[in-house]
Design a protein around this motif. Structure first.
Motif, short mmCIF file in Angstrom:
data_model
loop_
_atom_site.label_atom_id
_atom_site.label_comp_id
_atom_site.label_asym_id
_atom_site.label_seq_id
_atom_site.Cartn_x
_atom_site.Cartn_y
_atom_site.Cartn_z
N ASP A 179 0.93 -1.26 -0.13
CA ASP A 179 -0.14 0.01 -0.08
C ASP A 179 0.95 1.42 -0.07
OD1 ASP A 179 -2.08 -1.49 0.18
OD2 ASP A 179 -2.82 -1.18 2.29
N ILE A 180 0.35 2.40 -0.65
CA ILE A 180 0.97 3.62 -0.72
C ILE A 180 -0.02 4.61 -0.10
CG2 ILE A 180 2.05 5.35 -2.06
CD1 ILE A 180 3.00 3.15 -3.98
N ALA A 181 0.40 5.15 1.20
CA ALA A 181 -0.56 6.16 1.80
C ALA A 181 0.28 7.44 2.13
CB ALA A 181 -0.81 5.63 3.06
N LEU A 182 -0.69 8.47 2.16
CA LEU A 182 -0.43 9.81 2.40
C LEU A 182 -1.02 10.15 3.99
CD1 LEU A 182 -0.80 11.71 -0.78
CD2 LEU A 182 1.56 11.45 0.24
N VAL A 183 -0.33 10.81 4.68
CA VAL A 183 -0.65 11.25 6.10
C VAL A 183 -0.48 12.69 6.33
CG1 VAL A 183 -0.67 8.85 6.88
CG2 VAL A 183 1.25 10.36 7.33
N LYS A 184 -1.34 13.27 6.93
CA LYS A 184 -1.04 14.71 7.28
C LYS A 184 -0.29 15.00 8.50
CE LYS A 184 -4.74 17.31 4.75
NZ LYS A 184 -6.17 17.93 4.98
#
Length: 218
Positions: A179-184
């Motif tokens: 999985d490839i995720a972005l988190v603030k």
């Protein structure tokens, strides 16, 4: 002092968006979105290439700070040049860098490619910085908790911020292998309340994983 009086969270819903289309990542710009995840399960060859590389590379961490340019791609490619199916690892990280460039047009990034056999940061914590892209190959990835399930220890004397309690197992979400995720993070303007609470991947005995992080620096 009670935790509630110390930590003020706006009464707004926060979204954590997961989809099997890479376009989901762009929704990180929505004000009420804290996390976006592109579900892209690693196949057997990619996963085993990561495991093989980690066992060979041990604690040989790759760290880079600067612009996304051809020289960086060449450095990353060379890391895996002697690894079976190493081209799959390079292509995965190359995709991450290209998507990060397209989404944020950063002047400077921080890239870490970490061969891991143990959890580097097992305690749950708020993400710092502005935004981070993350992915794990070879096994399950980063763990994270939705805002409503985050609980705090009482403030100790001289403590500026409360420590986060270990969440219940049923409240923990886990990114999958590939999985490839972005988190603030807490420094995303006007989005402090949407910083994601997460911790490093967990490891079984003798388990090896390749952990990849891209940070927006400027």
């Amino acid at each position: 002092m009670s935790v509630n009086s110390e930590v003020s969270v706006p009464v707004t819903s926060t979204k954590y968006l997961i989809d099997d289309s890479a376009s989901i990542l762009s929704k990180i710009y929505e004000p009420d979105t804290a996390l976006t995840c592109f579900c892209s399960p690693a196949n057997w060859a990619k996963s085993n290439a990561a495991i093989h590389y980690v066992k060979k590379a041990s604690d040989n961490f790759f760290q880079y700070q600067g612009v996304i340019e051809n020289e960086l791609f060449e450095q990353v490619k060379s890391l895996f040049s002697s690894t079976t199916h190493g081209d799959l690892l390079f292509e995965h990280i190359e995709l991450m860098l290209l998507m990060f460039q397209e989404l944020f047009e950063p002047k400077e990034i921080g890239l870490r490619i970490l061969p891991c056999t143990y959890s580097l940061s097992p305690a749950f914590h708020f993400q710092n910085g502005i935004v981070k892209m993350m992915s794990t190959l070879g096994g399950s990835g980063e763990r994270w908790v939705e805002k409503e399930f985050v609980k705090y220890h009482p403030l100790e004397k001289n403590q500026l911020a409360p420590a986060i309690k270990e969440p219940r197992e049923c409240d923990i979400n886990t990114l999958c292998n590939g999985d490839i995720a972005l988190v603030k993070g807490k420094n995303w303007e006007d989005q402090e309340h949407n910083a994601v609470v997460c911790s490093s991947p967990v490891f079984d005995i003798n388990e090896s994983k390749l952990c990849i992080y891209i940070d927006y620096l400027n």
